[in-house]
Design an enzyme around this catalytic site. Structure first.
Site, mmCIF file in Angstrom:
data_model
loop_
_atom_site.group_PDB
_atom_site.id
_atom_site.type_symbol
_atom_site.label_atom_id
_atom_site.label_comp_id
_atom_site.label_asym_id
_atom_site.label_seq_id
_atom_site.Cartn_x
_atom_site.Cartn_y
_atom_site.Cartn_z
ATOM 1 N N ARG A 137 0.831 -1.203 0.000
ATOM 2 C CA ARG A 137 0.000 0.000 0.000
ATOM 3 C C ARG A 137 0.867 1.255 0.000
ATOM 4 O O ARG A 137 0.545 2.246 -0.650
ATOM 5 C CB ARG A 137 -0.936 -0.023 1.215
ATOM 6 C CG ARG A 137 -1.976 1.072 1.195
ATOM 7 C CD ARG A 137 -3.092 0.808 2.183
ATOM 8 N NE ARG A 137 -2.636 0.847 3.555
ATOM 9 C CZ ARG A 137 -3.387 0.492 4.601
ATOM 10 N NH1 ARG A 137 -4.625 0.059 4.420
ATOM 11 N NH2 ARG A 137 -2.912 0.566 5.826
ATOM 12 N N LYS A 154 -2.826 6.370 1.794
ATOM 13 C CA LYS A 154 -2.693 6.923 3.149
ATOM 14 C C LYS A 154 -1.809 8.166 3.119
ATOM 15 O O LYS A 154 -0.790 8.258 3.814
ATOM 16 C CB LYS A 154 -2.146 5.844 4.092
ATOM 17 C CG LYS A 154 -3.234 5.345 5.070
ATOM 18 C CD LYS A 154 -2.744 4.194 5.905
ATOM 19 C CE LYS A 154 -3.269 4.201 7.316
ATOM 20 N NZ LYS A 154 -4.706 4.074 7.476
ATOM 21 N N GLU A 197 -16.683 6.170 4.322
ATOM 22 C CA GLU A 197 -16.034 5.515 5.465
ATOM 23 C C GLU A 197 -15.995 6.467 6.640
ATOM 24 O O GLU A 197 -16.403 7.617 6.541
ATOM 25 C CB GLU A 197 -14.631 5.034 5.093
ATOM 26 C CG GLU A 197 -13.679 6.139 4.693
ATOM 27 C CD GLU A 197 -12.281 5.624 4.394
ATOM 28 O OE1 GLU A 197 -11.775 4.785 5.157
ATOM 29 O OE2 GLU A 197 -11.692 6.083 3.406
HETATM 30 C C1 LIG Z 1 -5.805 3.366 7.804
HETATM 31 C C2 LIG Z 1 -7.190 3.666 7.423
HETATM 32 C C3 LIG Z 1 -8.190 2.676 7.394
HETATM 33 C C4 LIG Z 1 -7.978 1.271 7.882
HETATM 34 O O1 LIG Z 1 -7.002 0.570 7.197
HETATM 35 P P1 LIG Z 1 -6.342 -0.727 7.864
HETATM 36 O O2 LIG Z 1 -5.347 -1.166 6.863
HETATM 37 O O3 LIG Z 1 -7.420 -1.705 8.085
HETATM 38 O O4 LIG Z 1 -5.735 -0.274 9.134
HETATM 39 C C5 LIG Z 1 -9.449 3.026 6.935
HETATM 40 N N1 LIG Z 1 -9.723 4.292 6.553
HETATM 41 C C6 LIG Z 1 -8.799 5.264 6.589
HETATM 42 C C7 LIG Z 1 -9.173 6.625 6.153
HETATM 43 C C8 LIG Z 1 -7.511 4.988 7.030
HETATM 44 O O5 LIG Z 1 -6.605 5.962 7.077
#
Ligand SMILES: *Cc1c(COP(=O)(O)O)cnc(C)c1O
Length: 393
Positions: A126, A228, A264
């Site tokens: 990622r 991210k 989300e």
């Molecule tokens: C990190 C994150 C998640 C969750 O991702 P994981 O890989 O399951 O920890 C979901 N939404 C956002 C906006 C994030 O930054």
């Protein structure tokens, strides 16, 4: 300063990754940097903090991993430094233009003393995808995993006892070189720091109360919501702060075009349950593809549920049997209520709700009490005895 005696040699022997059935031999012993002063953690197996009351705050630990880009798109080997401040040019790309990514994962201690990571290869991948989006070079998966391994082992005394929490691992990739005109930075820094953590929400494991945000949006099509990028998080502080002031745990975002589809929560993905069908919005464009999300989809399918990745209308929340959130920081968190347009929808959570079943399976795999059929769990480092250290406390 650093001991390079039997201690380091013993570590070198033990420092292999086990990912599923494959072993990565990290690096030759000669290239393994001295990890830390042996007296730091051989004298005391656990740091002296209150392990029973961990929240999600930052606790400084002993070491951080740092490496810089070399200019040809690769990175130096990297090393452990004492945890501390960074030196950055005021003109650093990350400070001026937000050229930065982060990752989040956890290291767990098992009852037998083993230390485990969960699908860290997915975090590596990622970050590589995010780096491409933000015009940054990225680490190879092996280099990324080696950095995690070194950082976790050097800070081993900060990994909470089994059942008390985990060591949150925060890798970052930032444009650290100076740049004035809007362009990619000339140099990049990758670092990893860690902090022991407990529950993410102050609610602990109690159901969350979520507020549907209608004014602010987290991400737009063509933006960077699917990676991210650090630029995604400062803009949600206002809605989160407002939501918390009104007594909510967090905020649920809708799509910015129609204000009709669920996206989300600020740092976790969302699922709705209706009968035997579990639905979740499609990740990737405006929704962060969570590794917990992906894992829970697999666990749900293995457990006989039908899982649909599709557009989920906000109105569907009213008819759902159950709603839950997923993320590394939050785990699998049940939602107790959702407030939309002034109306509060409450979810009745019986003893045997779906999120509890799926969450227990995930935790069971991480703890090693449920078989890890897909090779998700990766063991790092040497074995230590939890029972002996308990006696010492
Ligand atoms: C990190 C994150 C998640 C969750 O991702 P994981 O890989 O399951 O920890 C979901 N939404 C956002 C906006 C994030 O930054």
């Amino acid at each position: 300063m650093y001991g390079i005696g039997a201690f380091s040699r013993a570590l070198a022997l033990h420092h292999r990754f086990k990912l599923g059935t494959r072993y990565f031999t990290a690096q030759a012993a000669s290239s393994l940097k001295p990890l830390c002063d042996p007296s730091t953690y051989s004298a005391e197996e656990y740091a002296n903090i209150d392990w029973n009351n961990l929240g999600f705050g930052h606790t400084p630990t002993d070491y951080m991993y740092v490496t810089k880009s070399t200019g040809d798109g690769s990175f130096e080997q990297g090393k452990l430094d004492r945890f501390g401040n960074l030196e950055l040019s005021p003109a650093a790309g990350v400070l001026n233009y937000g050229q930065g990514l982060y990752e989040g994962m956890k290291a767990f201690r098992r009852e037998n003393g083993g230390i485990f990571l969960f699908r860290p290869d997915q975090n590596a991948a990622r970050m590589q995808i995010g780096a491409e989006r933000l015009c940054m070079p990225s680490l190879t998966t092996e280099h990324f995993l080696d950095a995690l391994r070194q950082t976790v082992l050097a800070n081993k005394r900060w990994i909470p006892p089994p059942g008390k929490g985990s060591l949150y691992i925060r890798p970052m990739l930032i444009g650290s070189g100076p740049i004035l005109g809007l362009a990619p930075a000339p140099q990049y820094t990758f670092l990893v720091y860690v902090s022991p953590v407990g529950n993410y929400f102050k609610e602990g494991t109690a159901p969350l109360n979520i507020y549907v945000e209608e004014e602010y949006h987290r991400a737009v099509h063509g933006g960077a919501g699917g990676v991210k990028s650090i630029t995604n998080y400062a803009p949600v502080m206002k809605p989160i702060t407002r939501g918390k002031a009104r007594g909510f745990s967090d905020v649920l975002y809708l799509d910015s075009v129609h204000k009709r589809y669920v996206e989300e929560v600020s740092s976790c993905n969302i699922f709705i349950v209706k009968g035997n069908i579990i639905s979740t919005p499609v990740a990737g464009a405006t929704i962060l593809p969570g590794i917990t999300r992906k894992t829970i989809i697999d666990i749900a399918r293995d457990s006989g549920y039908e899982v649909e990745e599709r557009l989920v209308e906000v109105d569907e929340l009213c008819e759902a049997d159950e709603v839950f959130c997923t993320g590394t920081a939050v785990g699998v968190a049940p939602v107790g209520s959702i407030t939309y347009k002034g109306k509060r929808i409450e979810y009745k959570l019986g003893e045997e709700h779906v999120s509890k079943k799926l969450g227990s399976t995930l935790v069971g795999i991480q703890k090693g009490v449920i078989e890890d059929k897909r090779g998700w769990v990766m063991e790092i480092g040497e074995q230590t005895s939890w029972s002996n250290s308990m006696k010492a406390r």
